[in-house]
Scaffold this active site. Structure first.
Site, mmCIF file in Angstrom:
data_model
loop_
_atom_site.group_PDB
_atom_site.id
_atom_site.type_symbol
_atom_site.label_atom_id
_atom_site.label_comp_id
_atom_site.label_asym_id
_atom_site.label_seq_id
_atom_site.Cartn_x
_atom_site.Cartn_y
_atom_site.Cartn_z
ATOM 1 N N ASN A 10 0.882 -1.167 0.000
ATOM 2 C CA ASN A 10 0.000 0.000 0.000
ATOM 3 C C ASN A 10 0.924 1.224 0.000
ATOM 4 O OD1 ASN A 10 -1.771 2.054 0.497
ATOM 5 N ND2 ASN A 10 -2.675 1.146 2.338
ATOM 6 N N ARG A 89 -2.643 -2.038 -3.374
ATOM 7 C CA ARG A 89 -3.836 -1.219 -3.154
ATOM 8 C C ARG A 89 -3.737 -0.026 -4.102
ATOM 9 N NH1 ARG A 89 -5.063 3.112 1.407
ATOM 10 N NH2 ARG A 89 -7.255 3.460 0.911
ATOM 11 N N HIS A 178 -12.826 3.396 0.210
ATOM 12 C CA HIS A 178 -12.853 2.391 1.288
ATOM 13 C C HIS A 178 -13.618 1.136 0.842
ATOM 14 C CE1 HIS A 178 -12.631 5.871 4.464
ATOM 15 N NE2 HIS A 178 -11.416 5.394 4.256
ATOM 16 N N ARG A 239 -10.708 16.310 7.582
ATOM 17 C CA ARG A 239 -11.527 16.685 6.407
ATOM 18 C C ARG A 239 -12.912 17.142 6.853
ATOM 19 N NH1 ARG A 239 -10.489 11.167 3.169
ATOM 20 N NH2 ARG A 239 -8.621 10.811 4.406
ATOM 21 N N CYS A 282 -8.989 10.935 17.450
ATOM 22 C CA CYS A 282 -10.247 10.754 18.187
ATOM 23 C C CYS A 282 -10.013 10.464 19.673
ATOM 24 C CB CYS A 282 -11.022 9.627 17.525
ATOM 25 S SG CYS A 282 -12.646 9.447 18.182
ATOM 26 N N GLY A 329 -10.410 2.350 12.866
ATOM 27 C CA GLY A 329 -9.832 2.645 14.182
ATOM 28 C C GLY A 329 -10.853 3.176 15.174
ATOM 29 N N GLY A 331 -14.379 3.126 14.705
ATOM 30 C CA GLY A 331 -15.525 2.205 14.751
ATOM 31 C C GLY A 331 -15.237 0.961 15.582
ATOM 32 N N GLU A 332 -13.971 0.479 15.547
ATOM 33 C CA GLU A 332 -13.627 -0.752 16.268
ATOM 34 C C GLU A 332 -13.310 -0.516 17.738
ATOM 35 O OE1 GLU A 332 -10.424 -2.718 14.085
ATOM 36 O OE2 GLU A 332 -11.489 -2.296 12.219
ATOM 37 N N GLU A 384 -8.465 -5.106 5.212
ATOM 38 C CA GLU A 384 -8.318 -4.808 3.786
ATOM 39 C C GLU A 384 -7.161 -5.603 3.177
ATOM 40 O OE1 GLU A 384 -8.562 -0.724 5.371
ATOM 41 O OE2 GLU A 384 -9.152 -0.178 3.343
HETATM 42 P P1 AMP Z 1 -7.452 4.304 11.309
HETATM 43 O O1 AMP Z 1 -7.297 5.375 10.246
HETATM 44 O O2 AMP Z 1 -8.462 3.252 10.931
HETATM 45 O O3 AMP Z 1 -6.143 3.721 11.774
HETATM 46 O O4 AMP Z 1 -8.089 5.030 12.618
HETATM 47 C C1 AMP Z 1 -7.419 6.059 13.276
HETATM 48 C C2 AMP Z 1 -8.399 6.723 14.260
HETATM 49 O O5 AMP Z 1 -8.862 5.738 15.195
HETATM 50 C C3 AMP Z 1 -7.754 7.843 15.063
HETATM 51 O O6 AMP Z 1 -8.620 8.970 15.115
HETATM 52 C C4 AMP Z 1 -7.635 7.224 16.456
HETATM 53 O O7 AMP Z 1 -7.690 8.191 17.478
HETATM 54 C C5 AMP Z 1 -8.876 6.345 16.485
HETATM 55 N N1 AMP Z 1 -8.781 5.369 17.575
HETATM 56 C C6 AMP Z 1 -7.923 4.350 17.713
HETATM 57 N N2 AMP Z 1 -8.107 3.732 18.924
HETATM 58 C C7 AMP Z 1 -9.095 4.404 19.564
HETATM 59 C C8 AMP Z 1 -9.750 4.283 20.845
HETATM 60 N N3 AMP Z 1 -9.409 3.332 21.699
HETATM 61 N N4 AMP Z 1 -10.744 5.151 21.146
HETATM 62 C C9 AMP Z 1 -11.097 6.119 20.278
HETATM 63 N N5 AMP Z 1 -10.520 6.299 19.056
HETATM 64 C C10 AMP Z 1 -9.535 5.457 18.697
#
Ligand code: AMP
Length: 399
Positions: A10, A89, A178, A239, A282, A329, A331-332, A384
């Site tokens: 990627n 990707r 996505h 964004r 977040c 990140g 959502g999980e 992914e």
């Molecule tokens: P990704 O782009 O999928 O890696 O997601 C990154 C985002 O997931 C960032 O804004 C992180 O702050 C958020 N994130 C990761 N772990 C947590 C958590 N335990 N609680 C809240 N947000 C999280």
């Protein structure tokens, strides 16, 4: 079952994420990231057999050097013998690609043509393809597109209400992104909920640094929140998501903004970062909001309100909602955001289960609503890289 290892790449403008995955067993044998490519102090970090390593590169070393180092690494770890393909990707496949494709000269030309639609992403993806084709010249190279899953959208979902000529002559339309993630988590949810072979109406919410939702009807994308570029739709880390298009003329005429300043404003300075004036992350926003930071609270409120509104609106293309799937990140991991969104959607019948919501974190999947909740909400960690590995192995096998 024989092993079928795929090198998944990627490639970003200054980074290269890589993994070697067995497409049959889903086992990840190697994973890593080359970062700051073409800049000062580039390096490769990787994980093998549970141990983390770092390799320093020379100042200015770019993708070719990183890929050559990766080849040496793969050989020294004796992982090269079982490789059957390299999977790339690719962010934008335009209307050319409805599925993953074996990379031939014609496919390469089509990806180059599509680069005008994704000037930040496709050229970097092409760098990775060229370097990997040289380095692994005997292996089939496969492109997996972020846009491909959404090519099942109907014109009423993908066309903007602009002069039709802009679509016909310049391919200006909504594409969505996505796609690999929306495809994977919707298929997993269909399995988990026992809906395989049955009609299903699922909204998938991929919430990471970039955020998008997708309406998946009977396994096919019928609408999604991102558009021509990954800027449309939801509030994201940096964004803005949807804004009044009248803002462009206002910024130009009243505040003397240039096109590139507007681009930076909307892509890099807005979203959670713009509202909170604190962070795009977040976790930081949630922690600060809990401590009483007013703009962090506001950023969370706007993020969740806009997300809930858009999820509810996807009942229209789906004709109802059976399940809402959280991934990415945020959502999980964020029980806070999931709770705010699902509770705002309780008028649709969602009944959040607080205990299940807290349990579904850090890689745990599961339903987060009560048993009698219709619709259901659930968490499904995305993968992914596995989809890229599986598509690449399948196309290589068909050769
Ligand atoms: P990704 O782009 O999928 O890696 O997601 C990154 C985002 O997931 C960032 O804004 C992180 O702050 C958020 N994130 C990761 N772990 C947590 C958590 N335990 N609680 C809240 N947000 C999280």
């Amino acid at each position: 079952m024989s092993s079928s290892h795929v090198l998944v790449l990627n490639c970003g403008s200054s980074s290269l994420k890589f993994a070697i995955i067995d497409s049959n067993s889903a086992i990840e044998h190697l994973s890593g990231l080359a970062e700051r490519l073409g800049e000062a102090s580039p390096q490769i970090k990787y994980k093998f057999n549970g141990k983390k390593h770092t390799v320093a590169l020379a100042n200015g070393d770019a993708h070719e050097v990183a890929i050559n180092q990766l080849v040496e690494l793969v050989k020294s770890l004796k992982l090269d013998q079982q490789l059957v393909a390299v999977g790339h990707r690719v962010v934008h496949g335009g209307e050319h690609f409805t599925h993953s494709a074996l990379i031939t000269d014609t496919v390469l030309e089509a990806i180059k043509q599509t680069a005008t639609l994704a000037p930040l992403h496709n050229p970097a993806n092409l760098l990775g393809i060229t370097a990997a084709s040289d380095a692994f010249s005997t292996l089939p190279q496969v492109a997996v597109f972020d846009t491909a899953f959404h090519q099942t959208m109907e014109p009423q979902a993908f066309l903007y209400a602009l002069p039709y000529e802009l679509y016909k002559k310049h391919s200006i339309r909504r594409y969505g992104f996505h796609g690999t993630s929306h495809y994977y988590v919707s298929a997993q949810a269909i399995d988990l909920l026992g809906l395989k072979g049955k009609p299903s109406k699922i909204v998938t919410a991929h919430l990471g640094n970039g955020c998008s939702i997708c309406a998946v009807k009977d396994g096919k994308s019928v609408d999604t929140s991102m558009g021509l570029t990954p800027l449309e739709g939801l509030v994201m880390g940096t964004r803005s998501g949807d804004i009044d298009p009248g803002l462009f003329a206002y910024l130009v005429n009243q505040l003397n903004y240039t096109a590139s300043q507007i681009d930076t404003l909307l892509n890099k300075e807005s979203g959670l970062l713009g509202i909170s004036e604190l962070s795009n992350d977040c976790r930081t926003i949630e922690e600060s909001a809990a401590e009483g930071h007013t703009q962090a609270q506001l950023a969370l409120d706007i993020f969740c309100f806009r997300l809930a509104k858009q999820i509810a609106s996807f009942a229209v293309p789906l004709g109802g909602i059976d399940a809402l799937v959280f991934t990415g990140g945020i959502g999980e991991n964020s029980d806070v955001i999931r709770a705010k969104v699902v509770n705002q959607l309780s008028f649709l019948g969602f009944k959040l289960n607080n205990e299940s919501n807290l349990a579904a974190r850090f890689g745990n999947e599961g339903v987060i609503t009560d048993q009698d909740s219709t619709p259901l909400a659930l968490v499904v960690p995305t993968n992914e890289e596995l989809v890229i590995a599986q598509d690449a192995a399948k196309l290589a096998e068909e050769l």
